[in-house]
Structure formats: structure tokens, C-alpha cells
Design an enzyme around this catalytic site. Structure first.
Site, PDB file in Angstrom:
ATOM      1  N   HIS A  58     -29.882 -25.361  -0.638  1.00  0.00           N
ATOM      2  CA  HIS A  58     -31.281 -25.146  -1.015  1.00  0.00           C
ATOM      3  C   HIS A  58     -31.928 -24.054  -0.168  1.00  0.00           C
ATOM      4  O   HIS A  58     -32.724 -23.267  -0.668  1.00  0.00           O
ATOM      5  CB  HIS A  58     -32.027 -26.473  -0.819  1.00  0.00           C
ATOM      6  N   MET A  59     -31.593 -24.014   1.119  1.00  0.00           N
ATOM      7  CA  MET A  59     -32.134 -23.008   2.032  1.00  0.00           C
ATOM      8  C   MET A  59     -31.087 -21.904   2.224  1.00  0.00           C
ATOM      9  O   MET A  59     -30.298 -21.932   3.169  1.00  0.00           O
ATOM     10  CB  MET A  59     -32.513 -23.638   3.368  1.00  0.00           C
TER      11      MET A  59
ATOM     12  N   ASP B 190     -26.806 -26.591  -3.835  1.00  0.00           N
ATOM     13  CA  ASP B 190     -28.050 -27.357  -3.890  1.00  0.00           C
ATOM     14  C   ASP B 190     -28.075 -28.229  -5.138  1.00  0.00           C
ATOM     15  O   ASP B 190     -27.765 -27.759  -6.236  1.00  0.00           O
ATOM     16  CB  ASP B 190     -29.240 -26.386  -3.907  1.00  0.00           C
TER      17      ASP B 190
ATOM     18  N   CYS C  25     -32.690 -28.330  -6.838  1.00  0.00           N
ATOM     19  CA  CYS C  25     -33.118 -27.214  -7.712  1.00  0.00           C
ATOM     20  C   CYS C  25     -31.892 -26.358  -7.968  1.00  0.00           C
ATOM     21  O   CYS C  25     -31.805 -25.209  -7.549  1.00  0.00           O
ATOM     22  CB  CYS C  25     -34.242 -26.397  -7.064  1.00  0.00           C
TER      23      CYS C  25
ATOM     24  N   SER D 242     -38.090 -23.400  -3.480  1.00  0.00           N
ATOM     25  CA  SER D 242     -38.352 -24.766  -3.855  1.00  0.00           C
ATOM     26  C   SER D 242     -39.635 -24.900  -4.674  1.00  0.00           C
ATOM     27  O   SER D 242     -39.758 -24.292  -5.726  1.00  0.00           O
ATOM     28  CB  SER D 242     -38.382 -25.630  -2.592  1.00  0.00           C
TER      29      SER D 242
END
Length: 471
Positions: free
Chosen positions: A449-450, A390, A393, A188
């Protein structure tokens, strides 16, 4: 984790109220080993042994103290062979979110149960074959804090200097890792942090290793950097929000007319960001964050979907969409856990005040991507990876900036084939990758995202391939 851009933008129009962290107790130096360095005046590292989470490995926690700033860290040795395995630094983003999110939610030795009452063993932890440090930075993130608002950090460049000093003292306190291959990893807003940290390390290495320099500072063995779903080159990445919103692998998020309207605003957005890239001042960079986030992020906010994983609804009880973040806070705010860690303040997973401070300083849109060519030319391996679910990003923007990056290997990288990655562990199609010389890009399937949270087995597999140089 990246704090919600829309919240940060809204905060620009609101007065900032200082969030005072509750001081639990003064530091009891009798519990800590304290170490300083003559060439780092004002800096000291205090650390203590810990027996939580992964009790089968040696671990320590503590603070880097400098003047009125205090940065918390938690270190775990490798489950395999600590003396020969590499050393990893993990950083979450925000700006303003704790790296303990990565520890308990993603890639650390344990996770947390609902309510934060226990910490189940994570068999896919990245310390399976590496020693790993989780660092809360900048100040007022997680267990880190400052004694004075005057010392609060508001730019990535300042944060990188503190991280460099931390690494020098950590390695001095743990000399068996001085020669270990060192990897800076994160996700991130770490897309800002990591290039700046790598650049600071390389500059420090050049100074410390100069023939006429009698410095006692270490030459840090920087082997690679790895950025997951990062914000690194906003001028390129912001172009891909409309394309992702209407053309991602999981189906359209917005109506085509909304995506077209977003695309129509990108020209203005790009022009403002380019002004930031040119002048890199607060006055030229803040407007880009305000305009571009409103144009490209706000339309998504209306959907109610999770901005970090478009396959899910956002948890309405948590402003960052995941209920586990509350469980992590509950666990880390237990008095006996805080006593064991030797912390000085209550834990806060994400601090929106830090987010506002970086935004108002104009840090958000600054071109930390400009540091990447020299990092590559210095021979440091670079991995850019992104989960394909995601939005914030997204993989399209991350893939695009790696292709547009101006460096000596650009033509070779762009000509290199994209190959499908089939996991050796699960046998599944796990992603798509491209590599040339020391730059690699990886899209991870079925991950948001993770990435380590959504694909724990695959994330451990690719990081092990990366650090063992088998990829």
C-alpha cells in the site's frame, strides 16, 4: 495510510466518544510570520523556520488557521534547485491519518529509528528534485486540530476547500513558487481527496483567471495529480477483492470457496454503491460502506495478514500493522521536537474518530471518480499507481477503474499497450505501465500500500520521471 475498514465498520454500531487532543500551549505568534488574504476572510497562515530532519535544505512549519480549525504543515525545499524545481503536495489518507506518516515512513527527507530517538537521512526522498509540502488534514489529524466539534470536517468536499485556501496563502507567503509546476500527490483515501482538490483548484483558476475578474487570488499552476493505491471508484474497485484474494501474484490468501462467496455478494454491493452514486446522501451511502466492507474486507481480517502488504503478518501490537508508526509518534511527541515545530497539540498518527465521522457522513462510497474526466479534459496529467502486494486498494481494482473511466481518451487508453518498466537505477523489472495522452497507470512490483516504503529507489525514479515529463 488507509485506516482499517473493519474497525471503521465496527465503529458504526458503537457510540462515538470525542477524543480530546491535549493542548500543549497557546500559539506564540511571536515565533511565527502570519499572513492573511482579503479574499479569504477568516483564514490566516502562520509559519516559522525549522531546522530538523533534513538540515541541509530550507524548511518551515506552521498552521493554516480558520475560525476554530487549525491545519498543520511541514515544508521542505528541494535538495537540487528550489527556484526551478516543481512543488509537490503530499497527502496520506485514512481518512484520519497524518501526512507525517508519508514524511517519516515513506518519501520524506528522513525516517525514524526504533523508539523514535533519531532521524536518519533518506537518500530517496521525493525532495531530491522537488519542493514538497506535507499537510495534516482534515482537522484532528496528526498535529491538526479544532477548537470545537461543530467545526470538524466530515466530507472530502469540505476538506478540499480548506486545502485550496491553504495553497493560496502558502504561495502568497512563498512567492518564488507561484509559477512552479504544482503536483498533488498522495495515497489511499487521497483517492477521494485528490480529485476533489484538483477540481476545486481548477474551479478557482477559472474564476481567478476570468477576463472580467479583478481577483487577487492566484491561478495555481496545476500540472498533475498522482494517486497511489487509492480509493477512487468503489463501484468498480470492490469487484476485484475476490479476484485479488485468490489470484494475486503472491498466491491465494483465501480458499476458493470463500472467494466465490465474496463474488456472489458483489451484485448486492454494486447495487447499493450505485444508489450512493446516484443520490449521494448519507442515507444512500452509509449502507454501502457497511455491507460491502463486511462482505469484501472482513474475510481477509481473519487471516492475520497485513492488509496493506499481503506478504507479511500484521504486527499485533499496532492496529495498523506497522511498528514504525509507534516510532513516529514517539519522535514527534518529544517536547523539544514539538517546540522546534511550534505545534499546539500532541501528535496522533491515525485518528479513528475522524474515520468514523467520514463513514457516518456517507463520504466513503461517494463517486469522486466523476471528477476525473473533467480533470483530464482540462489537460491535467493524471498518474494512478499501485503496489501489487496491497489488498485494501489493490492494483487490480485500480487498473480496472482507469480502463472503465468515461473520457474522451478512453478508447485510446484501452488500446494502448501495457509496457514493462525496467528501472534505470537498479536494472530490475520494476513494474508495468500504460499511458495515453495525459492518463497513465502504473503497477509497481514488490510493493504494498505504501509504495515508497517498500520500493524507495523505484518510487523516487518514477516520481522524477513523472514530474520531469520524461514518462
Amino acid at each position: 495510510m488507509l485506516a482499517l475498514l473493519a474497525l471503521a465498520v465496527a465503529a458504526l454500531a458503537s457510540p462515538v466518544h470525542k477524543q480530546q487532543q491535549q493542548v500543549l500551549k497557546p500559539a506564540d505568534d511571536g515565533k511565527f510570520t502570519v499572513l492573511s488574504h482579503a479574499e479569504l476572510p477568516g483564514y490566516a497562515l502562520r509559519s516559522k523556520e525549522v531546522g530538523l530532519c533534513d538540515t541541509g535544505v530550507k524548511q518551515s512549519s506552521g498552521y493554516l488557521d480558520v475560525d476554530s480549525k487549525h491545519f498543520f504543515f511541514w515544508f521542505f525545499e528541494s535538495r537540487s534547485n528550489p527556484s526551478t524545481d516543481p512543488l509537490i503536495l503530499w497527502l496520506n489518507g485514512g481518512p484520519g491519518c497524518s501526512s507525517l506518516t508519508g514524511l517519516f515512513m515513506e518519501l520524506g527527507p528522513c525516517s525514524v529509528t526504533t523508539g523514535g530517538n533519531s532521524t536518519p537521512y533518506n537518500e530517496n526522498s521525493w525532495n531530491s528534485n522537488a519542493n514538497i509540502i506535507f499537510l495534516d488534514q482534515p482537522t484532528n489529524v496528526g498535529f491538526s486540530y479544532s477548537d470545537s466539534a461543530d467545526s470538524d470536517v466530515s466530507t472530502t468536499a469540505d476538506a478540499a476547500n480548506d486545502v485550496y485556501s491553504f495553497l493560496q496563502l502558502f504561495l502568497k507567503a512563498n512567492p518564488k513558487f507561484e509559477k512552479s509546476p504544482f503536483h498533488v500527490t498522495g495515497e489511499s483515501y487521497a483517492g477521494h481527496y485528490i480529485p476533489a482538490i484538483a477540481d476545486t483548484i481548477l474551479t478557482g483558476n477559472n474564476d481567478a483567471g476570468a477576463p472580467d475578474n479583478d481577483s487577487d487570488l492566484l491561478v495555481i499552476n496545476l500540472a498533475s495529480i498522482a494517486i497511489g493505491n487509492g480509493l477512487t471508484d468503489p463501484a468498480v474497485q470492490y469487484e476485484y477483492y475476490p479476484q485479488y484474494a485468490c489470484g494475486n501474484p503472491y498466491g491465494p490468501i483465501l480458499e476458493q470457496s470463500e472467494c466465490d462467496a465474496m463474488s456472489g455478494k458483489y451484485g448486492t454491493c454494486k447495487s447499493i454503491i450505485e444508489g450512493c452514486y446516484k443520490y449521494q446522501s448519507q442515507w444512500t451511502c452509509v449502507p454501502g460502506a457497511v455491507y460491502c466492507n463486511s462482505a469484501m474486507i472482513s474475510p481477509f481480517q481473519k487471516t492475520g495478514l497485513n492488509i496493506y502488504d499481503i506478504r507479511q503478518k500484521c504486527d499485533p501490537n499496532n492496529p495498523l500493522c506497522y511498528s514504525i508508526l509507534g516510532d513516529i509518534e514517539a519522535y514527534l511527541n518529544q517536547p523539544d521536537i514539538q517546540e522546534a515545530l511550534g505545534v499546539d497539540v500532541a501528535y496522533k498518527g491515525c485518528n479513528m474518530e475522524v474515520n468514523q465521522r467520514f463513514m457516518l457522513a456517507g463520504d466513503w462510497m461517494r463517486p469522486y471518480v466523476n471528477l476525473m474526466p473533467n480533470i483530464l479534459e482540462e489537460g491535467v496529467k493524471v498518474l494512478i499507481y499501485a503496489g501489487d502486494a496491497d489488498y485494501i486498494c489493490n492494483y487490480m481494482g485500480n487498473r480496472a477503474w482507469t480502463l472503465e473511466l468515461e473520457w474522451s481518451g478512453k478508447d485510446g487508453f484501452n488500446a494502448a499497450p501495457e509496457s514493462e518498466w525496467v528501472s534505470e537505477k537498479t536494472g530490475k523489472k520494476a513494474g508495468m505501465f500504460r499511458t495515453f495522452e495525459n492518463l497513465s497507470y502504473l503497477t509497481v512490483y514488490e510493493a504494498g500500500h505504501m509504495v515508497p516504503y517498500d520500493q524507495p529507489e523505484h518510487s523516487l525514479e518514477f516520481i522524477n520521471k513523472w514530474i520531469s515529463k520524461t514518462w
